[in-house]
Design a protein around this motif. Structure first.
Motif, PDB file in Angstrom:
ATOM      1  N   PRO A 123      50.314  69.839   1.554  1.00 47.58           N
ATOM      2  CA  PRO A 123      50.838  70.448   2.310  1.00 47.58           C
ATOM      3  C   PRO A 123      52.406  70.564   2.438  1.00 47.58           C
ATOM      4  O   PRO A 123      52.968  69.626   1.738  1.00 47.58           O
ATOM      5  N   GLY A 124      53.097  71.599   2.908  1.00 42.50           N
ATOM      6  CA  GLY A 124      54.439  71.695   2.775  1.00 42.50           C
ATOM      7  C   GLY A 124      55.119  72.137   1.632  1.00 42.50           C
ATOM      8  O   GLY A 124      56.380  72.128   1.097  1.00 42.50           O
ATOM      9  N   ILE A 125      54.036  72.722   0.650  1.00 41.95           N
ATOM     10  CA  ILE A 125      54.770  73.433  -0.672  1.00 41.95           C
ATOM     11  C   ILE A 125      55.546  74.493  -0.396  1.00 41.95           C
ATOM     12  O   ILE A 125      55.219  75.363   0.709  1.00 41.95           O
ATOM     13  N   ALA A 126      56.756  74.527  -1.008  1.00 44.23           N
ATOM     14  CA  ALA A 126      57.650  75.717  -0.576  1.00 44.23           C
ATOM     15  C   ALA A 126      57.126  76.914  -0.832  1.00 44.23           C
ATOM     16  O   ALA A 126      56.118  77.263  -2.042  1.00 44.23           O
ATOM     17  N   ALA A 127      57.406  78.073   0.058  1.00 46.09           N
ATOM     18  CA  ALA A 127      56.556  79.444  -0.227  1.00 46.09           C
ATOM     19  C   ALA A 127      56.604  79.917  -1.488  1.00 46.09           C
ATOM     20  O   ALA A 127      55.984  80.488  -2.368  1.00 46.09           O
ATOM     21  N   ALA A 128      58.066  79.815  -2.104  1.00 45.82           N
ATOM     22  CA  ALA A 128      58.310  80.461  -3.459  1.00 45.82           C
ATOM     23  C   ALA A 128      57.489  79.703  -4.731  1.00 45.82           C
ATOM     24  O   ALA A 128      57.191  80.164  -5.397  1.00 45.82           O
ATOM     25  N   ASP A 129      57.498  78.396  -4.707  1.00 45.05           N
ATOM     26  CA  ASP A 129      56.424  77.732  -5.254  1.00 45.05           C
ATOM     27  C   ASP A 129      55.207  77.989  -5.276  1.00 45.05           C
ATOM     28  O   ASP A 129      54.255  78.132  -6.464  1.00 45.05           O
ATOM     29  N   ARG A 130      54.522  78.125  -4.265  1.00 46.95           N
ATOM     30  CA  ARG A 130      53.226  78.531  -3.960  1.00 46.95           C
ATOM     31  C   ARG A 130      53.003  79.888  -4.677  1.00 46.95           C
ATOM     32  O   ARG A 130      51.791  80.157  -5.355  1.00 46.95           O
ATOM     33  N   ASP A 131      53.732  80.921  -4.372  1.00 46.24           N
ATOM     34  CA  ASP A 131      53.582  82.184  -4.695  1.00 46.24           C
ATOM     35  C   ASP A 131      53.687  82.349  -6.285  1.00 46.24           C
ATOM     36  O   ASP A 131      53.092  83.050  -7.167  1.00 46.24           O
ATOM     37  N   ARG A 132      54.533  81.404  -7.000  1.00 43.79           N
ATOM     38  CA  ARG A 132      54.682  81.418  -8.260  1.00 43.79           C
ATOM     39  C   ARG A 132      53.240  80.926  -8.999  1.00 43.79           C
ATOM     40  O   ARG A 132      52.755  81.619  -9.927  1.00 43.79           O
ATOM     41  N   TRP A 133      52.815  79.747  -8.424  1.00 42.34           N
ATOM     42  CA  TRP A 133      51.551  79.231  -8.666  1.00 42.34           C
ATOM     43  C   TRP A 133      50.431  80.501  -8.753  1.00 42.34           C
ATOM     44  O   TRP A 133      49.638  80.539  -9.720  1.00 42.34           O
ATOM     45  N   ALA A 134      50.511  81.041  -7.825  1.00 43.69           N
ATOM     46  CA  ALA A 134      49.411  81.825  -7.309  1.00 43.69           C
ATOM     47  C   ALA A 134      49.340  83.201  -8.323  1.00 43.69           C
ATOM     48  O   ALA A 134      48.534  83.659  -8.858  1.00 43.69           O
ATOM     49  N   ASP A 135      50.723  83.548  -8.757  1.00 37.82           N
ATOM     50  CA  ASP A 135      50.748  84.587  -9.441  1.00 37.82           C
ATOM     51  C   ASP A 135      50.508  84.275 -11.020  1.00 37.82           C
ATOM     52  O   ASP A 135      49.727  84.846 -11.531  1.00 37.82           O
ATOM     53  N   ASP A 136      50.925  83.021 -11.230  1.00 38.25           N
ATOM     54  CA  ASP A 136      50.578  82.272 -12.774  1.00 38.25           C
ATOM     55  C   ASP A 136      49.056  82.150 -13.035  1.00 38.25           C
ATOM     56  O   ASP A 136      48.206  82.830 -13.955  1.00 38.25           O
ATOM     57  N   ILE A 137      48.373  81.790 -11.843  1.00 35.01           N
ATOM     58  CA  ILE A 137      46.874  81.593 -11.954  1.00 35.01           C
ATOM     59  C   ILE A 137      46.360  83.115 -11.865  1.00 35.01           C
ATOM     60  O   ILE A 137      45.091  83.200 -12.633  1.00 35.01           O
ATOM     61  N   ALA A 138      46.589  84.034 -11.121  1.00 35.62           N
ATOM     62  CA  ALA A 138      45.994  85.267 -11.166  1.00 35.62           C
ATOM     63  C   ALA A 138      46.153  85.813 -12.646  1.00 35.62           C
ATOM     64  O   ALA A 138      45.227  86.506 -13.013  1.00 35.62           O
ATOM     65  N   ARG A 139      47.191  85.870 -13.169  1.00 33.01           N
ATOM     66  CA  ARG A 139      47.363  86.330 -14.378  1.00 33.01           C
ATOM     67  C   ARG A 139      46.431  85.657 -15.610  1.00 33.01           C
ATOM     68  O   ARG A 139      45.829  86.146 -16.378  1.00 33.01           O
ATOM     69  N   MET A 140      46.292  84.240 -15.360  1.00 27.90           N
ATOM     70  CA  MET A 140      45.261  83.614 -16.270  1.00 27.90           C
ATOM     71  C   MET A 140      43.977  84.217 -16.071  1.00 27.90           C
ATOM     72  O   MET A 140      43.231  84.292 -16.984  1.00 27.90           O
ATOM     73  N   CYS A 141      43.609  84.207 -14.760  1.00 29.41           N
ATOM     74  CA  CYS A 141      42.331  84.585 -14.556  1.00 29.41           C
ATOM     75  C   CYS A 141      41.866  86.207 -14.955  1.00 29.41           C
ATOM     76  O   CYS A 141      40.733  86.470 -15.413  1.00 29.41           O
ATOM     77  N   ALA A 142      42.932  86.925 -15.382  1.00 30.24           N
ATOM     78  CA  ALA A 142      42.668  88.218 -15.688  1.00 30.24           C
ATOM     79  C   ALA A 142      42.853  88.254 -17.287  1.00 30.24           C
ATOM     80  O   ALA A 142      42.535  89.298 -17.906  1.00 30.24           O
TER      81      ALA A 142
END
Length: 201
Positions: free
Chosen positions: A141-160
């Motif tokens: 909890p409390g992860i910065a929005a920018a960090d959350r978005d960066r992780w989410a983008d990296d994971i989306a690219r990995m899964c593709a």
């Protein structure tokens, strides 16, 4: 969420149980006579899988004494050394041993038969259950929005990517990619389902 893994019901190849029906009949007739093992502690995926199967055949969790092991390797060892009669584990984790003939799969908890595992589904054998364990990545909890978005983008690219698809195939994983808020909603639903499953024992 990244992957899902169905469960599998296992016996030693020398077991007297020739089918899921025979094992379930013995279990429901005398829940304490059949030594049942799971590869997780109470509330873990294997334990929840076994409890849900038990519920479908008319047993209460409180009536069952599970032998709990810290993972698939200990569960497998207990099955092959005769310490337990029936094991509930992850299909992907146990697939190499099933293919090698070290253990025999009586049924899988997927909606459809699984490639590489010669076993019927629970539903096709009269146990109305589809069960899948999931694996994913979460942040505190409390992860910065920018960090959350960066992780989410990296994971989306990995899964593709092709490397991820190859890893899915090599390990027998089921692709279950689910990002962001939808994943959070699924976790909330799962918490309710776990509480319900554990409520009777």
């Amino acid at each position: 969420r990244l992957t899902e893994e169905p469960g599998v019901v296992l016996v030693d190849p020398a077991s007297g149980f020739g089918s899921l029906a025979e094992a379930m009949e013995a279990w429901s007739t005398d829940p304490t006579a059949l030594r049942v093992g799971v590869g997780s502690s109470r509330g873990g995926p294997d334990n929840l899988f076994a409890l849900q199967v038990a519920r479908r055949i008319g047993l209460r969790g409180a009536d069952i004494a599970f032998a709990e092991f810290s993972g698939g390797s200990e569960l497998l060892s207990a099955l092959l050394t005769g310490r337990i009669d029936l094991a509930f584990g992850g299909a992907g984790e146990m697939r190499p041993q099933i293919v090698a003939g070290s253990v025999r799969a009586l049924a899988v908890s997927s909606a459809e038969p699984l490639p590489g595992i010669d076993a019927p589904t629970l539903r096709s054998r009269g146990v109305d259950l589809v069960f899948r364990n999931w694996r994913g990545l979460t942040a505190p909890p409390g992860i910065a929005a920018a960090d959350r978005d960066r992780w989410a983008d990296d994971i989306a690219r990995m899964c593709a990517g092709s490397a991820w698809q190859e890893a899915l195939a090599a390990n027998g994983w089921i692709d279950a990619y689910l990002p962001g808020e939808a994943f959070g909603e699924t976790i909330s639903e799962q918490l309710d389902a776990v509480a319900d499953t554990l409520s009777d024992g």
